[in-house]
Enzyme design. Structure first.
Site, PDB file in Angstrom:
ATOM      1  N   ASP A 174       0.823  -1.211   0.000  1.00 31.12           N
ATOM      2  CA  ASP A 174       0.000   0.000   0.000  1.00 31.12           C
ATOM      3  C   ASP A 174       0.853   1.254   0.000  1.00 31.12           C
ATOM      4  O   ASP A 174       2.045   1.232   0.346  1.00 31.12           O
ATOM      5  CB  ASP A 174      -0.946   0.004   1.200  1.00 31.12           C
ATOM      6  CG  ASP A 174      -0.206   0.055   2.542  1.00 31.12           C
ATOM      7  OD1 ASP A 174       0.765  -0.715   2.704  1.00 31.12           O
ATOM      8  OD2 ASP A 174      -0.600   0.850   3.410  1.00 31.12           O
ATOM      9  N   GLU A 218      -0.022  -1.277   5.601  1.00 29.77           N
ATOM     10  CA  GLU A 218       1.013  -0.923   6.574  1.00 29.77           C
ATOM     11  C   GLU A 218       0.916   0.550   6.945  1.00 29.77           C
ATOM     12  O   GLU A 218       1.152   0.923   8.106  1.00 29.77           O
ATOM     13  CB  GLU A 218       2.401  -1.235   5.992  1.00 29.77           C
ATOM     14  CG  GLU A 218       3.555  -1.094   6.989  1.00 29.77           C
ATOM     15  CD  GLU A 218       4.147   0.296   7.078  1.00 29.77           C
ATOM     16  OE1 GLU A 218       4.958   0.535   7.994  1.00 29.77           O
ATOM     17  OE2 GLU A 218       3.783   1.175   6.245  1.00 29.77           O
TER      18      GLU A 218
END
Length: 417
Positions: free
Chosen positions: A86, A180
């Protein structure tokens, strides 16, 4: 570093950043944004093409894969390599347009149409990379080197091993996590499924940095409910929650703000506010490497909130504080061998080591707390979470070189004690 060793590294990275994988703090889905699964599916097929035939997507969108140990090295502890898919929600991340520019002295023109420059005075660290090819955006979005550079370093290493079966190594476990950036990267991380005895996240900054400690972190939410009255008739009656929120933020010590701190200095950081006269919410990040100072910051916020409630008793003010992650240093100190291995990997890759604390957190911090020791290795990028994010190509190549050194060293590790 020679691009001949990892011939597809840059093209892989440029392909990864085209995936729109921005995580979403407000989402309750797992992963928080559906496009992360598209990248996960792509990576599964890529890893399978490199011989990691068990590559698959686990719960919550975590990608797992492994490569068996070379014959005769099955008893060596299994090594793990981890990165996240991400990108940060703190800057625009749609329609990313990467470009490769050779850096010379002075400002870099990123976008002729909008006259967006990467200013040398604003980002003086770029002077270290004069003469190098650097990947920038067009100045309207972040790049996604955090952490697609980590993904690229790991997949380039796997591609190298496919082309060089003579390289001996222990079992290699690979994982790519979602979310994350919103502190949910390891919520669904299955350590037994992953299969590693020790691991390294590739999620660091400039070339040569090695991180073994990070912030203790918490997120606070303050909700202020005011009293709404028509503004023309509100004297002595209205309680404006927006103004109360502003008063609270104004009471935060300036010397404990992120823009005035560095190194081991922690901070209290209001990073989101929204509301009306009737109700306003403020999200506040609390960070410190030192556990006692971390708790003191929580206490300070509680005291300031309580004082505000006492000063304006007609308002309804609530505070919640939720811990996000811990400093991994005390947990890594239990297995010093893991640090010895990675330092040797830097040396073998010819990379000078600069050990420094992370002014943030990583998946590795959370995994270390859960019993999987996991220091953080550089990926080479600069100015993460920003439209001025960039990454020198030699630094990206160096990250892949360290990954390969770790893999080669894994065959020499007989025990982690």
């Amino acid at each position: 570093m020679s691009t001949k060793k990892f011939p597809n590294l840059v093209s892989q990275f440029l392909q990864y950043v085209k995936f729109e994988t921005q995580s979403c703090r407000e989402s309750q889905d797992e992963p928080s944004s559906p496009n992360q699964l598209k990248m996960a599916e792509f990576l599964v097929e890529e890893l399978k093409s490199y011989g990691l035939e068990d590559a698959h997507i686990g719960k919550g969108g975590v990608v797992y894969a492994s490569l068996d140990a070379a014959k005769g090295f099955e008893d060596c502890p299994a090594i793990g390599l981890i990165a996240h898919m991400d990108t940060s929600p703190d800057a625009p991340a749609v329609n990313i347009k990467p470009q490769i520019i050779q850096v010379e002295t002075g400002d870099v023109l990123l976008n002729p149409e909008k006259q967006i420059y990467f200013r040398e005075n604003d980002f003086p660290e770029i002077k270290k990379y004069v003469g190098q090819e650097v990947i920038f955006t067009d100045g309207t979005t972040l790049l996604g080197a955090d952490d697609k550079a980590g993904v690229a370093a790991i997949t380039a290493c796997m591609a190298y091993l496919k082309d060089h079966p003579e390289v001996i190594h222990a079992k290699i476990c690979v994982a790519f996590t979602p979310d994350e950036e919103i502190a949910k990267g390891t919520v669904n991380f299955d350590i037994p499924c992953f299969g590693a005895d020790y691991a390294y996240t590739f999620d660091g900054g400039e070339i040569g940095t090695l991180e073994t400690e990070n912030f203790n972190a918490a997120t606070a939410m303050v909700t202020i409910k005011g009293v709404v009255v028509h503004p023309g008739l509100s004297k002595g009656k209205m309680v404006n929650s927006i103004k109360l929120a502003s008063r609270l933020i104004g009471a935060f010590p300036e010397e404990q703000a992120p823009e005035t701190t560095e190194g081991y200095e922690g901070f209290i950081h209001p990073n989101k506010i929204e509301g009306t006269v009737a109700e306003t919410s403020v999200r506040i990040l609390i960070r410190d490497h030192n556990k006692e100072k971390f708790e003191a910051k929580k206490t300070l916020l509680k005291d300031l909130t309580r004082k505000l409630a006492e000063e304006e008793s007609r308002a309804d003010i609530s505070l919640t504080i939720k811990d996000s992650y811990e400093n991994m240093r005390p947990y890594l100190e239990k297995t010093p061998k893991v640090m010895e291995i990675v330092r040797e990997a830097y040396r073998q890759a010819g990379i000078p080591i600069s050990e420094e604390p992370i002014r943030g957190g990583t998946d590795g911090a959370r995994l270390s707390v859960r019993g999987l020791p996991c220091p953080n290795v550089f990926t080479g990028g600069l100015n993460y979470h920003s439209v001025y994010e960039c990454i020198p190509i030699p630094s990206l190549e160096a990250a892949a070189e360290v990954a390969l050194s770790l893999v080669k060293l894994s065959a020499e590790v007989k025990t982690l004690k």
